[in-house]
Structures are given as C-alpha cells and as structure tokens.
Motif scaffolding. Structure first.
Motif, short mmCIF file in Angstrom:
data_model
loop_
_atom_site.label_atom_id
_atom_site.label_comp_id
_atom_site.label_asym_id
_atom_site.label_seq_id
_atom_site.Cartn_x
_atom_site.Cartn_y
_atom_site.Cartn_z
N GLY A 1 0.11 -1.15 -0.45
CA GLY A 1 -0.28 0.06 -0.10
C GLY A 1 0.52 1.26 0.20
O GLY A 1 1.04 2.14 -0.87
N ALA A 2 2.12 0.79 1.04
CA ALA A 2 2.81 2.25 0.59
C ALA A 2 3.47 2.64 -0.61
O ALA A 2 3.53 3.71 -0.98
CB ALA A 2 4.15 2.17 1.79
N SER A 3 4.06 1.52 -1.39
CA SER A 3 4.34 2.08 -2.31
C SER A 3 3.49 2.43 -3.41
O SER A 3 3.77 3.18 -3.63
CB SER A 3 4.86 0.16 -3.48
OG SER A 3 5.10 0.59 -4.48
N LYS A 4 1.79 1.99 -3.28
CA LYS A 4 1.38 2.01 -4.17
C LYS A 4 0.90 4.06 -3.96
O LYS A 4 0.93 4.79 -4.97
CB LYS A 4 -0.23 1.66 -3.90
CG LYS A 4 -0.98 2.83 -5.30
CD LYS A 4 -2.73 1.77 -4.62
CE LYS A 4 -3.94 2.86 -5.77
NZ LYS A 4 -5.00 2.03 -4.85
N TRP A 5 0.84 4.80 -2.82
CA TRP A 5 1.18 5.95 -2.98
C TRP A 5 2.02 7.00 -2.76
O TRP A 5 1.82 7.72 -3.24
CB TRP A 5 -0.20 6.02 -1.13
CG TRP A 5 -1.55 5.58 -1.52
CD1 TRP A 5 -1.86 4.57 -0.72
CD2 TRP A 5 -2.59 5.94 -2.50
NE1 TRP A 5 -3.10 4.09 -1.52
CE2 TRP A 5 -3.68 4.58 -2.24
CE3 TRP A 5 -2.44 7.01 -3.49
CZ2 TRP A 5 -4.63 5.25 -2.82
CZ3 TRP A 5 -3.84 7.19 -4.20
CH2 TRP A 5 -5.27 6.44 -3.87
N TYR A 6 2.69 6.27 -2.15
CA TYR A 6 4.14 6.97 -3.16
C TYR A 6 4.22 7.03 -4.44
O TYR A 6 5.51 8.10 -4.99
CB TYR A 6 4.92 6.14 -1.85
CG TYR A 6 5.65 6.36 -0.41
CD1 TYR A 6 5.01 7.76 0.21
CD2 TYR A 6 6.43 5.28 0.54
CE1 TYR A 6 5.36 7.36 1.15
CE2 TYR A 6 6.15 5.53 1.75
CZ TYR A 6 5.85 6.48 2.82
OH TYR A 6 5.89 6.63 3.40
N GLY A 7 4.10 6.33 -4.95
CA GLY A 7 4.43 6.40 -6.07
C GLY A 7 3.23 7.38 -7.26
O GLY A 7 3.35 7.91 -7.81
N GLU A 8 2.89 7.57 -6.05
CA GLU A 8 1.33 8.95 -6.76
C GLU A 8 1.92 9.93 -6.86
O GLU A 8 2.15 10.89 -6.94
CB GLU A 8 -0.53 8.52 -6.19
CG GLU A 8 -0.90 6.84 -7.17
CD GLU A 8 -1.34 7.13 -8.22
OE1 GLU A 8 -1.52 8.81 -8.60
OE2 GLU A 8 -1.77 6.16 -8.69
N LEU A 9 2.69 9.59 -5.53
CA LEU A 9 3.02 10.86 -5.13
C LEU A 9 4.52 11.72 -6.08
O LEU A 9 4.85 12.49 -6.23
CB LEU A 9 4.35 10.88 -3.40
CG LEU A 9 4.38 11.99 -2.81
CD1 LEU A 9 4.11 13.42 -2.52
CD2 LEU A 9 5.60 11.58 -1.24
N PHE A 10 5.21 10.47 -5.93
CA PHE A 10 6.74 11.10 -6.90
C PHE A 10 5.61 10.96 -8.20
O PHE A 10 6.65 12.01 -9.49
CB PHE A 10 7.33 9.60 -7.69
CG PHE A 10 8.03 9.88 -5.57
CD1 PHE A 10 9.57 9.69 -6.41
CD2 PHE A 10 8.07 9.55 -4.60
CE1 PHE A 10 10.12 10.27 -5.34
CE2 PHE A 10 8.67 9.75 -3.20
CZ PHE A 10 9.68 10.38 -4.29
N ALA A 11 4.46 10.69 -9.15
CA ALA A 11 4.19 10.96 -10.19
C ALA A 11 3.42 12.17 -10.26
O ALA A 11 3.72 12.65 -11.47
CB ALA A 11 3.17 9.92 -10.65
N MET A 12 3.82 13.05 -9.29
CA MET A 12 2.89 14.03 -9.21
C MET A 12 4.54 15.23 -9.85
O MET A 12 4.00 15.78 -9.97
CB MET A 12 3.08 14.39 -8.07
CG MET A 12 1.47 13.97 -8.11
SD MET A 12 0.54 14.94 -5.96
CE MET A 12 0.61 16.69 -6.99
N ASN A 13 5.02 14.33 -9.63
CA ASN A 13 6.92 15.74 -10.51
C ASN A 13 6.90 16.72 -9.66
O ASN A 13 7.48 17.50 -9.85
CB ASN A 13 6.73 15.66 -12.08
CG ASN A 13 6.86 14.19 -12.95
OD1 ASN A 13 7.67 14.03 -12.99
ND2 ASN A 13 5.86 14.88 -14.06
N THR A 14 7.40 16.23 -8.58
CA THR A 14 6.63 17.71 -7.03
C THR A 14 7.79 17.38 -6.12
O THR A 14 8.79 16.22 -6.53
CB THR A 14 5.79 17.77 -6.18
OG1 THR A 14 5.99 18.92 -5.18
CG2 THR A 14 5.97 16.11 -5.48
#
Length: 640
Positions: free
Chosen positions: A74-87
């Motif tokens: 679950g952590a990997s999924k949402w950290y992935g979303e975080l990094f996908a924001m290119n922020t």
C-alpha cells in the motif's frame, strides 16, 4: 441563454459542494492521522483519492499510514502517486519509497532511489551505508541457507510476536481476541491491544499470562532474570483509565519492572529513565544481568528509534542511558535488541541495506562496548516484509523470530529455527606448551592472544599443557607463551578461511642466560631490536610488542636498571641523526614509564650513526634491509 446560464450555475454549485465535501473528508482524515489513527485515516483518504483527487500532502500521509503499519504494498502505491506528481519531495520519502519497493520485489528501482536519496542527503548514515555496500545483496546471499525454519505452532490470526524462553516456557506477545466484548482496539494498527501469553516449549496449548502484568491495554516484550524473580517488559502509559495526554492522542510506551514475591508479581513500576515525553521499549538483559539494552526515541536519538544501554547497579538503581552510537544506529529505526554470552547483539533495523522493511542484523560487541562487523542474517530469516524479535540459545543454536512475511497466519507470526551454520567463520586455535629440550608438557604457562598489539584473550595452560582460543577465520594473530624459568616466546599465525581447528604447539626454551651488569638484555633474552621507521621516533606496533617483553623482565627483576641506547643509519646529516636517535631513546623510555616502570630505573641516550653494525657508512651503497639493521635500540643492564 438563460437556461444555459442556470445550468452553468448549477454545475458550478455542485462542483463547489463536491469540493467542499472532499475537503471536509480530508480535514477529518488529517485529524485521525495526527492522532496516529492510521487505519481510519487510510479509509477516508482512499475514498477521496479514488474519486480522482490528488494532493502531495494526502499522498504523503496515505503512504506513511501504510508504511508505519508495515503494509509496504500500500505504501508503494501511494508513494508512487506522490512521485508521479513530479513535485520536489523531502529526501526521507526517497528512502521510504525505496524500502516499500524492495518489499514488492522492485529491487533495481529501489536501489536507484537509494542512490538518489544519498545524493540529496549526504549526511544521512543510511545513504552512506548503501553507497558503501552497493553489493549488499551478495552478502545477504552469502549469509543465507544457514537455517531450518518452521512456524512455531502458537500463532493466531492476530499479531503474535516477541519470544522469551525461561524455565522451559515461552513467553510472547499477542493481540489475539480473547472473546471479551470489552477488548479494545488500537487506532494505529486497528488490532486488539496486546497482552503477554505463555506456552510450554514443544507445546501448542497457549494460555494468557494471568498476572497483574497484563492490563486492558498494551503489554509486550518480557525479559526475565535467570532466577525468574524479576521481569522487565513494555507497557503503554494508559493504565486504570488514566492518560498522561489528552484523550485523542496515542500514548507512549515505557519499560516496566516487576518482582516475584510469594508467587505473585508485585512492585510493578516504570524504570526510572522512562518518561511521558518519549518511549522506551523492548528490554533485553546482558548475560551477566548488569546491563539493560532497549529501544527508545528519547532526546539524542538519531532516527525513529535507537538502541540504548543502561547499567543496572547492585542496589537495583540505574545509571544514565547511553546511546549505542552511529556504528549501530541510523536515521531509521533500530529496535528489538538481543544479547548473547558470545558478545553478539542481534537487532532489527530498517536503516541498513536489506530486503525491505525491518531486517535482522548481528554485530559483535567489542571490549570497549562499541559494535563491529554488523551483518545481515540472510534471506532465511529476513524477507521483503518486517522481520524482528530474534533470539537464540548459543548452545543449542535454536531460537525464535517474528515476521509479517507472506504465508503466515496473522499480521505478525512467530517462527522457530535451528541455525546449522554460524554467521561468522570461527575456528579453535589450540596447542600444547612443552619444554623445547625434553618435550615435557608445561602446565600453568600463561598464553596470550594478540591482534597487533592488542591483547584479545589470556588463558593458563591446563594440566596437559593445553591452551585454546576462539579465533576468526582468515585473520593473523600473535600467540605469546610465558612461564617462569623459561624464555618468553611469541609466534605469529594466520588462520585458514574455513571453519575448523588450527593447531599451534609452542616449545619454550629454558632460561639459562646469566645476566650481569653491562649485558644487553635484548640479546640475553632473545628480544629483537626495537626498530623504527625511517625519520620516525614513534613506537611501531611490532616494537611495542617487543617492548612488552622488556617490561616483563623489568617487572620480574625490580632491582634491574637499564641504559637505553638508540642508533640510526648513516643517511641524513650527523647532527640530524644524533637528534633523531635521542628522540627515539626518550620515546622508548616514555613507553616503559607509561606502562609502570619507575623513571629512576631508566637512562638513555642517542648515539646517531656513530656505532653502525655493518658497512653502511656515508656514500656506501646498501639495501634498505641493511640500513634497517642500524636503526635500533639496545638495553644495557646497569644494575641488578
């Protein structure tokens, strides 16, 4: 046109209402997150996220909520979303994302992130450890295949972890449901609060430890003294309906101590170094029961939690807790220490190169208390998930550990094991001390093991003249044998690289030397010259070893006085050599005085190049070895 405007207004209003509703949900989830109610926070955040709402802050909190519960998928999924924001995110999220990816099998991507983490935060020890151990998977592979492991047979569908074996019984921690309707759940994990349970070794009939040690909230990680009359354990500081903090905050945990009196556990009190401002947890006793090891996030902690040690005084009071330092602690989490009488410490860490989550590591406890040679236990014990609470019987090599790895019954399970091969290659170095002329055995000889000039171990040869030392494979040692009326002898030996035994018999020569005033003590007792490096006056390692032999003779002959004469080779100027040799003589005297010889028993002088022992005068071609012969010290007896 009016209808269009009306429709537009309705859409805007609906959109505004929906945005307001989403923000309201997020605010509610933020409150749950702030009180560590991660399971409830996840439910609300995910409802918002699944409707397409994106927020850097929300993705961080979602990832963290899973990460802090060791749900790395679950952590990997949402950290992935975080990094996908290119922020631009803080370096810590690179590390957490990497750890989460390891647990899902994406090792290459995880290692890439670890490299980026180190580049962004050069001072973080976790990044340094990765850069220094890029091939850490090779070490893990080399340390694998050493165990037979099976489910301990005492697990439930809830969290079961942490074992302590005493008096042929296993004490452990469990969140299993006892059927009591008032059983409380913990907001952080969503599981029932833990209590202490007990089961006979080789049995599966588990019972709740029905004593005053258990309350309606958390108890965990017991550690008993050998006599069974004292126990240290972890408990949260919410007892008898009282909280040290306001109702919405998660309470901290403390180490408690209890004593057994007339079959009942009494004097249940928190240890003096515990606090309402930080946690202390997972106590472990040293084999001599004079030191308590534990995990804490007290002020001075490097990461989420560090390992500490505190002395237990004879009156039952405690010293000041000492952080065990950067050799073992990282900016991550170090926890669940366990110490053996083989001077080894086992612990769990997510701050060192591993397979993901918490891995179990082992380190050697040196005489000065520092930790060295920390190694990952390998893929038998460790997995992509959390592996922790390792304990082992050094004699039988049987033990237990806890893990939430795939294939278990509950969120955490207890596993039992047999270690078939030691982590470190160790040999037995042994030999017999004999008389060199008669071959008669010499019991009572003092035998010392040296690593360079450091004494590692000392023993006395038994009635059969035998000595034994445990040694590490592949290392070079010096073994010194001493006995009255015999010349001291020292032998260097390099141990083989495979486990087994190495034999080193030592034959001592009877001391027939009759010294008198004017004799060179070095020549008489077979002591090498004290050599120095070119242009140097400091005591070399091998020189210190030889000086210790001089020290032994002086201690055995308190009336003896020496004149120490230092010499150089012919290189450099006459004046320079004279000054250099004088510094060497003084350096030798200072070493002996520092080690207990009265200064009035020693004199010394530098003779420069005036007393060469070979042809190597000025402008005479000589080898380095020939010049070395002239760089020496002599020990002339001036009184007996």
């Amino acid at each position: 046109m009016k209808n269009y405007i009306l429709l537009f207004l309705i859409i805007v209003n609906v959109f505004s209402f929906d945005s307001y509703a989403q923000q309201s949900r997020i605010n509610a989830a933020d409150k749950k997150y702030a009180t560590y109610a991660y399971i409830d926070a996840i439910k609300t955040y995910e409802k918002v996220a699944n409707k397409g709402y994106k927020s850097e802050d929300m993705f961080k909190k979602l990832g963290n909520s899973y990460y802090f519960n060791s749900n790395f998928e679950g952590a990997s999924k949402w950290y992935g979303e975080l990094f996908a924001m290119n922020t631009s995110v803080e370096p810590e999220y690179y590390y957490r994302y990497a750890q989460s990816l390891k647990s899902t099998g994406e090792i290459d991507k995880a290692n890439k992130l670890l490299g980026e983490f180190n580049a962004k935060n050069k001072t973080d020890n976790r990044g340094k450890l990765y850069e220094e151990n890029v091939n850490y998977l090779d070490q893990i592979k080399a340390n694998s295949g050493r165990y037979d492991i099976e489910n301990a047979g005492i697990n439930s569908k809830y969290s079961d972890y942490g074992t302590f074996v005493h008096d042929n019984k296993i004490y452990f921690t469990s969140a299993r449901d006892t059927g009591n309707f008032s059983q409380r759940k913990h907001k952080w994990t969503g599981e029932y609060f833990t209590n202490l349970y007990i089961v006979d070794v080789d049995s599966s009939k588990v019972k709740k430890f029905k004593t005053d040690l258990n309350t309606k909230f958390h108890e965990a990680s017991p550690a008993f003294t050998k006599d069974g009359k004292t126990v240290y354990f972890t408990r949260n500081n919410y007892v008898d309906g009282k909280k040290g903090k306001d109702e919405e905050k998660t309470t901290l945990i403390k180490i408690y101590k209890a004593t057994l009196e007339n079959g009942k556990w009494t004097n249940i009190t928190a240890v003096s170094f515990a606090s309402d401002n930080y946690s202390t947890a997972h106590p472990a006793l040293s084999p001599d029961e004079k030191t308590l090891y534990f995990a804490s996030d007290m002020p001075g902690t490097l990461g989420q939690s560090d390992l500490y040690q505190v002395s237990i005084n004879s009156d039952g009071s405690y010293g000041t807790p000492v952080n065990m330092g950067k050799t073992i602690n990282t900016e991550g989490k170090e926890t669940f220490p366990f110490v053996t009488d083989e001077n080894e410490i086992y612990f769990a860490s997510d701050g060192r190169p591993g397979l993901g989550g918490l891995d179990v590591f082992a380190g050697k406890i040196e005489k000065d208390g520092s930790i060295s040679d920390i190694q990952n236990l390998g893929a038998d014990i460790n997995s992509p998930k959390d592996d922790f609470a390792y304990s082992i019987d050094p004699v039988s090599r049987k033990g237990y550990f806890s893990s939430n790895k795939d294939g278990g019954q509950g969120s955490d399970d207890i596993y039992k094991f047999i270690e078939n091969k030691a982590l470190r290659c160790v040999q037995e170095l042994s030999g017999t001390i004999t008389d060199s002329e008669t071959a008669v055995i010499l019991p009572g000889a003092k035998v010392s093991l040296y690593d360079n000039q450091t004494v590692l171990n000392t023993t006395i040869a038994d009635v059969n003249g035998l000595y034994k030392f445990p040694v590490d494979c592949g290392k070079t040692y010096n073994v010194r044998a001493e006995k009255e009326e015999y010349e001291t002898k020292e032998v260097s030996i390099t141990i083989g690289k495979l486990s087994g035994k190495t034999s080193l018999p030592i034959a001592l020569t009877k001391n027939t030397c009759r010294v008198t005033i004017g004799d060179d003590l070095g020549t008489c007792f077979g002591i090498k010259m004290i050599y120095f490096d070119l242009d140097k006056s400091n005591i070399r390692t091998e020189a210190a070893i030889d000086l210790e032999k001089i020290l032994v003779v002086l201690n055995e002959n308190p009336g003896m006085k020496l004149d120490i004469r230092s010499h150089t080779d012919s290189r450099a100027t006459f004046k320079y050599n004279e000054a250099l040799s004088d510094r060497r003589a003084k350096s030798t005297i200072e070493w002996l005085v520092k080690n207990g010889v009265a200064a009035k028993r020693l004199t010394g002088k530098g003779y420069g190049e005036t007393q060469l022992v070979n042809k190597c005068a000025d402008d005479v071609p000589c080898t380095e070895a020939e010049h070395q012969e002239n760089r020496r010290s002599e020990f002339i007896i001036t009184a007996l």
